[in-house]
Design a protein around this motif. Structure first.
Motif, PDB file in Angstrom:
ATOM      1  N   THR A 121       0.863  -1.179   0.000  1.00  0.00           N
ATOM      2  CA  THR A 121       0.000   0.000   0.000  1.00  0.00           C
ATOM      3  C   THR A 121       0.897   1.225   0.000  1.00  0.00           C
ATOM      4  N   VAL A 122       0.694   2.081  -0.999  1.00  0.00           N
ATOM      5  CA  VAL A 122       1.505   3.285  -1.171  1.00  0.00           C
ATOM      6  C   VAL A 122       0.693   4.504  -0.726  1.00  0.00           C
ATOM      7  N   LEU A 123       1.305   5.349   0.077  1.00  0.00           N
ATOM      8  CA  LEU A 123       0.703   6.623   0.494  1.00  0.00           C
ATOM      9  C   LEU A 123       1.492   7.758  -0.130  1.00  0.00           C
ATOM     10  N   THR A 124       0.803   8.681  -0.796  1.00  0.00           N
ATOM     11  CA  THR A 124       1.475   9.829  -1.408  1.00  0.00           C
ATOM     12  C   THR A 124       1.553  10.978  -0.407  1.00  0.00           C
ATOM     13  N   TYR A 125       2.301  11.998  -0.783  1.00  0.00           N
ATOM     14  CA  TYR A 125       2.280  13.247  -0.031  1.00  0.00           C
ATOM     15  C   TYR A 125       0.978  13.991  -0.334  1.00  0.00           C
ATOM     16  N   ALA A 126       0.569  14.839   0.593  1.00  0.00           N
ATOM     17  CA  ALA A 126      -0.630  15.658   0.381  1.00  0.00           C
ATOM     18  C   ALA A 126      -0.266  16.922  -0.380  1.00  0.00           C
ATOM     19  N   ALA A 127      -1.143  17.300  -1.310  1.00  0.00           N
ATOM     20  CA  ALA A 127      -0.950  18.523  -2.093  1.00  0.00           C
ATOM     21  C   ALA A 127      -2.284  18.903  -2.709  1.00  0.00           C
ATOM     22  N   THR A 155      -5.239  16.794  -0.484  1.00  0.00           N
ATOM     23  CA  THR A 155      -5.250  15.483   0.151  1.00  0.00           C
ATOM     24  C   THR A 155      -4.072  14.642  -0.316  1.00  0.00           C
ATOM     25  N   ALA A 156      -3.757  13.629   0.482  1.00  0.00           N
ATOM     26  CA  ALA A 156      -2.879  12.548   0.043  1.00  0.00           C
ATOM     27  C   ALA A 156      -3.759  11.422  -0.502  1.00  0.00           C
ATOM     28  N   TYR A 157      -3.159  10.529  -1.262  1.00  0.00           N
ATOM     29  CA  TYR A 157      -3.874   9.364  -1.789  1.00  0.00           C
ATOM     30  C   TYR A 157      -3.159   8.094  -1.363  1.00  0.00           C
ATOM     31  N   GLN A 158      -3.935   7.012  -1.237  1.00  0.00           N
ATOM     32  CA  GLN A 158      -3.342   5.706  -0.998  1.00  0.00           C
ATOM     33  C   GLN A 158      -3.888   4.715  -2.024  1.00  0.00           C
ATOM     34  N   VAL A 169       5.299   3.533   2.518  1.00  0.00           N
ATOM     35  CA  VAL A 169       4.860   2.259   1.936  1.00  0.00           C
ATOM     36  C   VAL A 169       4.802   1.216   3.044  1.00  0.00           C
ATOM     37  N   VAL A 170       3.719   0.441   3.060  1.00  0.00           N
ATOM     38  CA  VAL A 170       3.631  -0.753   3.902  1.00  0.00           C
ATOM     39  C   VAL A 170       3.471  -1.936   2.964  1.00  0.00           C
ATOM     40  N   PHE A 188      -4.049   3.109   5.618  1.00  0.00           N
ATOM     41  CA  PHE A 188      -3.510   4.361   6.134  1.00  0.00           C
ATOM     42  C   PHE A 188      -4.636   5.263   6.634  1.00  0.00           C
ATOM     43  N   VAL A 189      -4.399   5.921   7.767  1.00  0.00           N
ATOM     44  CA  VAL A 189      -5.353   6.897   8.319  1.00  0.00           C
ATOM     45  C   VAL A 189      -4.586   8.171   8.659  1.00  0.00           C
ATOM     46  N   HIS A 190      -5.297   9.279   8.583  1.00  0.00           N
ATOM     47  CA  HIS A 190      -4.701  10.574   8.899  1.00  0.00           C
ATOM     48  C   HIS A 190      -5.169  11.001  10.277  1.00  0.00           C
TER      49      HIS A 190
END
Length: 303
Positions: free
Chosen positions: A10-16, A163-166, A215-216, A232-234
């Motif tokens: 699972t990939v988490l991006t940066y927020a923008a 937002t970030a995306y996963q 990344v997890v 992933f949670v914010h």
């Protein structure tokens, strides 16, 4: 007996700020694509748009590619060099293909379809959509302009999200290793995931990175990930977490199969990180370095 592992990540991006992956425009209003989750709306980005960006990156890296995007047509268009051939072309091998003209494929004694080696799903925003929008003035082409798009200026209404995306992805080690160029092409693919950009409809004018902040991953002989691939949670304090990691232990998720990279690894509470390390979890400050090592583990058989 040797055995290949499977990779689930699972990939988490940066927020923008993002106006990516837009739906149809209506009356100069650009609408973001969304899904409903828990009674709230979340913007999404399609796996097809990410796969297309990966194709472009792999092409730039010099891999042999069958398909290329044509930018001078009056509609979305692509061109193929040849009939699909997973033995010769990295994109046909990694992303699969489907040819509806089965008669032609039978005539040439070629398969008409092939499953994708890499599996991906929708990228979903971490934060719900808040109905934010921006307005822009499109000027009239006046004076001596040789062409015009419209007879007057227009006010453009664009939905936007910060937002970030996963998103999850999966690879089967047997598929990746069972090909002459499979290991090399797989390493290039995961390298491209580590620097993914140019995704979705607004990428020609905006800059939104889909490369990993965190990344997890799980490298395992199992046929399923076994954890929430949208985990992933914010948090309210601005940090990101992956609560499924609390399941790591001898009776649930095997620690030596779990890999954590990026900001989640760098910013984790030291006591929690130490406990997971003692369970065999692999930690990497750099998600790109982690993806490189995962690619090696994916295509090397275990006795």
């Amino acid at each position: 007996m040797s055995q290949y592992h499977n990779l689930y990540a699972t990939v988490l991006t940066y927020a923008a700020p993002s106006s990516n992956y837009r739906g149809e425009s209506e009356e100069n209003r650009t609408v973001l694509q969304k899904i409903t989750r828990g009674g709230l709306q979340y913007t999404v980005i399609s796996p097809e748009s990410m796969r297309n960006a990966l194709r472009e990156i792999l092409t730039a890296k010099g891999l042999p590619m069958n398909r290329r995007r044509l930018h001078d047509e009056d509609q979305l268009a692509v061109e193929f060099k040849d009939f699909p051939n997973a033995e010769l072309y990295a994109d046909d091998f990694l992303f699969g293909f489907l040819v509806a003209d089965t008669k032609t494929m039978k005539k040439h004694k070629l398969p008409a379809k092939r499953d994708s080696v890499v599996r991906m799903n929708l990228a979903v925003a971490l934060s719900p959509y808040r109905y934010d929008a921006t307005f822009h003035q499109s000027p009239l082409n006046a004076g001596g302009s040789p062409w015009k798009n419209a007879g007057s200026s227009a006010l453009l209404h664009r939905e936007i999200a910060h937002t970030a995306y996963q998103y999850p992805l999966a690879l089967c080690g047997t598929d990746c290793a069972g090909h002459e160029h499979g290991p090399t092409w797989t390493r290039s693919l995961l390298e491209a995931v580590g620097e993914l950009s140019g995704v979705a409809g607004g990428h020609a004018r905006s800059y939104f990175e889909m490369s990993p902040k965190s990344v997890v991953a799980r490298l395992t002989p199992r046929l399923v990930a076994g954890f929430d691939t949208y985990g992933f949670v914010h948090r309210d304090d601005g940090s990101d977490d992956f609560p499924e990691l609390d399941r790591v232990g001898p009776d649930d998720l095997p620690g030596d199969e779990m890999w954590i990279g990026g900001a989640l690894a760098r910013d984790m509470d030291p006591a929690r990180k130490q406990a997971l390390t003692e369970q065999g979890v692999h930690f990497y400050d750099s998600p790109q370095r982690m993806l490189a090592d995962l690619s090696a583990g994916l295509v090397e058989a275990r006795a």
